[in-house]
Write a protein that holds these residues in place. Structure first.
Motif, PDB file in Angstrom:
ATOM      1  N   ASP A 108      12.551  10.765  -4.395  1.00  0.00           N
ATOM      2  CA  ASP A 108      11.126  10.475  -4.260  1.00  0.00           C
ATOM      3  C   ASP A 108      10.755   9.053  -4.655  1.00  0.00           C
ATOM      4  N   ARG A 109      11.744   8.208  -4.946  1.00  0.00           N
ATOM      5  CA  ARG A 109      11.448   6.797  -5.229  1.00  0.00           C
ATOM      6  C   ARG A 109      11.131   6.016  -3.962  1.00  0.00           C
ATOM      7  N   VAL A 110      11.511   6.564  -2.810  1.00  0.00           N
ATOM      8  CA  VAL A 110      11.275   5.861  -1.546  1.00  0.00           C
ATOM      9  C   VAL A 110       9.801   5.958  -1.156  1.00  0.00           C
ATOM     10  N   GLY A 111       9.161   4.797  -1.018  1.00  0.00           N
ATOM     11  CA  GLY A 111       7.766   4.774  -0.581  1.00  0.00           C
ATOM     12  C   GLY A 111       7.641   4.691   0.916  1.00  0.00           C
ATOM     13  N   ALA A 112       8.591   4.012   1.571  1.00  0.00           N
ATOM     14  CA  ALA A 112       8.487   3.825   3.013  1.00  0.00           C
ATOM     15  C   ALA A 112       9.812   3.344   3.582  1.00  0.00           C
ATOM     16  N   ILE A 113       9.975   3.570   4.874  1.00  0.00           N
ATOM     17  CA  ILE A 113      11.015   2.929   5.672  1.00  0.00           C
ATOM     18  C   ILE A 113      10.338   1.817   6.458  1.00  0.00           C
ATOM     19  N   LEU A 114      10.904   0.623   6.385  1.00  0.00           N
ATOM     20  CA  LEU A 114      10.360  -0.505   7.135  1.00  0.00           C
ATOM     21  C   LEU A 114      11.258  -0.795   8.327  1.00  0.00           C
ATOM     22  N   ALA A 157       4.818   7.771  18.091  1.00  0.00           N
ATOM     23  CA  ALA A 157       5.979   8.303  17.382  1.00  0.00           C
ATOM     24  C   ALA A 157       5.610   8.852  16.014  1.00  0.00           C
ATOM     25  N   GLY A 158       4.469   8.423  15.478  1.00  0.00           N
ATOM     26  CA  GLY A 158       4.031   8.919  14.175  1.00  0.00           C
ATOM     27  C   GLY A 158       4.208   7.947  13.036  1.00  0.00           C
ATOM     28  N   ALA A 159       4.410   6.642  13.345  1.00  0.00           N
ATOM     29  CA  ALA A 159       4.528   5.651  12.279  1.00  0.00           C
ATOM     30  C   ALA A 159       3.265   5.657  11.430  1.00  0.00           C
ATOM     31  N   ALA A 160       3.454   5.587  10.114  1.00  0.00           N
ATOM     32  CA  ALA A 160       2.289   5.575   9.220  1.00  0.00           C
ATOM     33  C   ALA A 160       1.446   4.335   9.456  1.00  0.00           C
ATOM     34  N   LEU A 161       2.107   3.171   9.538  1.00  0.00           N
ATOM     35  CA  LEU A 161       1.418   1.912   9.806  1.00  0.00           C
ATOM     36  C   LEU A 161       2.230   1.109  10.819  1.00  0.00           C
ATOM     37  N   VAL A 162       1.555   0.585  11.803  1.00  0.00           N
ATOM     38  CA  VAL A 162       2.158  -0.319  12.776  1.00  0.00           C
ATOM     39  C   VAL A 162       1.477  -1.672  12.608  1.00  0.00           C
ATOM     40  N   CYS A 163       2.279  -2.712  12.360  1.00  0.00           N
ATOM     41  CA  CYS A 163       1.743  -4.050  12.096  1.00  0.00           C
ATOM     42  C   CYS A 163       2.052  -4.970  13.276  1.00  0.00           C
ATOM     43  N   ALA A 171       0.816  -1.215   0.000  1.00  0.00           N
ATOM     44  CA  ALA A 171       0.000   0.000   0.000  1.00  0.00           C
ATOM     45  C   ALA A 171       0.851   1.267   0.000  1.00  0.00           C
ATOM     46  N   LEU A 172       1.952   1.274   0.739  1.00  0.00           N
ATOM     47  CA  LEU A 172       2.747   2.489   0.872  1.00  0.00           C
ATOM     48  C   LEU A 172       3.893   2.574  -0.129  1.00  0.00           C
ATOM     49  N   ALA A 173       4.286   1.444  -0.686  1.00  0.00           N
ATOM     50  CA  ALA A 173       5.375   1.471  -1.682  1.00  0.00           C
ATOM     51  C   ALA A 173       4.855   0.914  -2.994  1.00  0.00           C
ATOM     52  N   GLY A 174       4.892  -0.410  -3.144  1.00  0.00           N
ATOM     53  CA  GLY A 174       4.344  -1.012  -4.349  1.00  0.00           C
ATOM     54  C   GLY A 174       5.276  -0.909  -5.545  1.00  0.00           C
ATOM     55  N   PRO A 175       4.792  -1.288  -6.732  1.00  0.00           N
ATOM     56  CA  PRO A 175       5.634  -1.342  -7.937  1.00  0.00           C
ATOM     57  C   PRO A 175       6.298  -0.003  -8.246  1.00  0.00           C
ATOM     58  N   GLY A 176       7.599  -0.069  -8.525  1.00  0.00           N
ATOM     59  CA  GLY A 176       8.336   1.124  -8.910  1.00  0.00           C
ATOM     60  C   GLY A 176       8.843   1.955  -7.755  1.00  0.00           C
ATOM     61  N   VAL A 208       9.497  10.501   5.756  1.00  0.00           N
ATOM     62  CA  VAL A 208       9.055   9.405   4.891  1.00  0.00           C
ATOM     63  C   VAL A 208       8.143   8.495   5.705  1.00  0.00           C
ATOM     64  N   PRO A 209       7.073   7.944   5.117  1.00  0.00           N
ATOM     65  CA  PRO A 209       6.206   7.038   5.879  1.00  0.00           C
ATOM     66  C   PRO A 209       6.994   5.865   6.465  1.00  0.00           C
ATOM     67  N   VAL A 210       6.725   5.570   7.715  1.00  0.00           N
ATOM     68  CA  VAL A 210       7.397   4.478   8.405  1.00  0.00           C
ATOM     69  C   VAL A 210       6.397   3.349   8.657  1.00  0.00           C
ATOM     70  N   ILE A 211       6.782   2.137   8.247  1.00  0.00           N
ATOM     71  CA  ILE A 211       6.037   0.925   8.588  1.00  0.00           C
ATOM     72  C   ILE A 211       6.801   0.253   9.723  1.00  0.00           C
ATOM     73  N   ASP A 212       6.180   0.126  10.870  1.00  0.00           N
ATOM     74  CA  ASP A 212       6.844  -0.496  12.012  1.00  0.00           C
ATOM     75  C   ASP A 212       6.159  -1.828  12.311  1.00  0.00           C
ATOM     76  N   ASP A 213       6.832  -2.923  11.959  1.00  0.00           N
ATOM     77  CA  ASP A 213       6.311  -4.259  12.245  1.00  0.00           C
ATOM     78  C   ASP A 213       6.821  -4.656  13.624  1.00  0.00           C
ATOM     79  N   VAL A 214       5.950  -4.527  14.632  1.00  0.00           N
ATOM     80  CA  VAL A 214       6.370  -4.780  16.013  1.00  0.00           C
ATOM     81  C   VAL A 214       6.115  -6.215  16.450  1.00  0.00           C
ATOM     82  N   GLY A 215       5.548  -7.029  15.566  1.00  0.00           N
ATOM     83  CA  GLY A 215       5.507  -8.465  15.805  1.00  0.00           C
ATOM     84  C   GLY A 215       4.386  -8.959  16.683  1.00  0.00           C
TER      85      GLY A 215
END
Length: 428
Positions: A205-211, A263-269, A147-152, A237-244
């Motif tokens: 601007d190619r960066v979609g997210a930091i994981l 902290a402002g993470a875009a998505l926390v999984c 959703a936040l990065a994807g193709p390209g 940059v949008p941050v995806i934080d996979d906290v497990g």
């Protein structure tokens, strides 16, 4: 007995008290097996009727069965991970009774969203602007990246977080399946904020997210360094934080979901069936715009959560909010552990109380040891363990130093007597 002495299929099936299709299948299977034995030189008689009845009993028994977990591993992946609390079990039974308002808005009579049943609770418990539930934790990470990065687009990840968890689930593969390109920064043991800054300057601007991926099932110790989620969220940059594991509160050193949201993470999984103590589910919480991107992505339908898991998840979240029954948290605390250990030992001849160490399991808190009493049995360990696995219900312990241990940390109070009965039955 010779080949000519084998009974007809119908005659053998008549000795089996089961639906005719099952009885016939049992007779054919047993006769085929006996033919092979005789052709291989087997001598003597065989009770084919008893064999056929055993075959039929196994055929009609459910494959997925209730198991007594005396391993001391709380979130045991092989045994279904987190056991559901009382309210969650009741919610599943209610949802399974018939129809439900899964995707119906009862106020307006129009189509609703299945996510509405848990979104408000997730927002309340995590402080997030919006939330979404999918069918498992791996699915949540995949959907977030897509959703936040994807193709390209590119996803920036520390080399120290290119982890693999159970089942061959690898972070680089997730990013590839999302269609994005992986950009590695730092080293295996040390990644600094300047490493991320350099990658963002190079990619633009190619960066979609930091994981940011939590090292759920292992830890790095010694000369190590990583970047806290708060600093990553300040990079723009949008941050995806996979906290497990889904720690909604403070659970030892597991990363709390609320911290990443604040902290402002875009998505926390995070997962629903680990420290959250609910059903298999993947949760995404965070900013409203990021959650909406995930909600509208085509993968969201492929990964959507079913009604029974949703019912259990809603009830589990309410239990967290209202102080209800969450067995995983009670096991971590060791509620009633000493009393269960004594009660179990008293019911088993020759049992001995010993000190042992339980584990969390499921890729959570890998270094945490939970000391407590266990029940050691004097019987030959391997033979008894095998007999207990064949019991009804099966009882699963663990073998240490040549002895079978039963750890009461992972048994409920009402499972103590069934566990003792299983031992008595296995001993004959």
């Amino acid at each position: 007995m010779s080949l000519r002495d084998l009974p007809p299929v119908d005659a053998l099936a008549a000795q089996v008290d089961a639906p005719r299709a099952v009885a016939l299948a049992a007779a054919r299977a047993v006769l085929a097996q006996r033919r092979e034995e005789l052709l291989g030189g087997a001598a003597g008689d065989a009770d084919l009727g008893e064999r056929a009845r055993d075959w039929a009993r196994a055929a009609v028994a459910p494959s997925l069965r209730h198991v007594l977990n005396a391993t001391g591993v709380i979130v045991h992946t092989n045994l279904g991970r987190a056991p559901l609390g009382r309210e969650a079990r009741e919610a599943v039974a209610q949802a399974a009774r018939g129809y439900s308002n899964l995707e119906l808005d009862l106020d307006s009579g129009t189509r609703g969203s299945r996510h509405a049943h848990v979104e408000a609770l997730l927002r309340e418990l995590t402080g997030a602007e919006a939330a979404l539930a999918v069918n498992n934790g791996a699915g949540a990470a995949l959907l977030a990246a897509a959703a936040l990065a994807g193709p390209g687009r590119e996803v920036v990840v520390s080399r120290g977080q290119l982890v693999e968890i159970g089942g061959g689930f690898r972070v680089p593969d997730v990013i590839a399946q999302a269609g994005a390109r992986l950009v590695e920064v730092g080293t295996t043991n040390r990644t600094r904020l300047d490493d991320y800054r350099a990658a963002l300057r190079a990619s633009g601007d190619r960066v979609g997210a930091i994981l940011r991926a939590h090292q759920s099932n292992f830890r790095q110790l010694g000369f190590v360094e990583d970047v806290p989620v708060e600093a990553l969220c300040e990079l723009g940059v949008p941050v995806i934080d996979d906290v497990g594991s889904g720690a909604l509160g403070r659970v030892y050193d597991e990363p709390p979901v609320r911290r990443s949201v604040a902290a402002g993470a875009a998505l926390v999984c995070f997962s629903g069936d680990k420290l959250l103590g609910g059903p298999q589910a993947g949760l995404l919480v965070g900013r409203a715009d990021a959650v909406e991107l995930a909600r509208r992505h085509p993968l969201a339908r492929a990964l959507r959560i079913d009604k029974l898991s949703l019912a259990a998840l809603e009830a589990t979240l309410r239990a967290h909010r209202d102080g209800g029954d969450v067995p995983v948290l009670a096991m971590l605390e060791g509620d009633g552990l000493e009393a269960r250990a004594r009660a179990l030992a008293e019911r088993i001849a020759g049992a001995e109380l010993v000190q042992a160490v339980a584990k969390v399991g499921g890729g959570a808190l890998p270094l945490l040891e939970l000391p407590g009493p266990a029940v050691a049995l004097p019987d030959p360990a391997e033979a008894l363990a095998a007999a207990l696995r064949r019991g009804d219900p099966p009882l699963i312990g663990r073998i240490e130093d040549g002895r079978l241990l039963l750890d009461p940390r992972t048994l409920a109070d009402d499972e103590v007597e069934p566990a003792a009965a299983a031992i008595r039955a296995a001993r004959g």
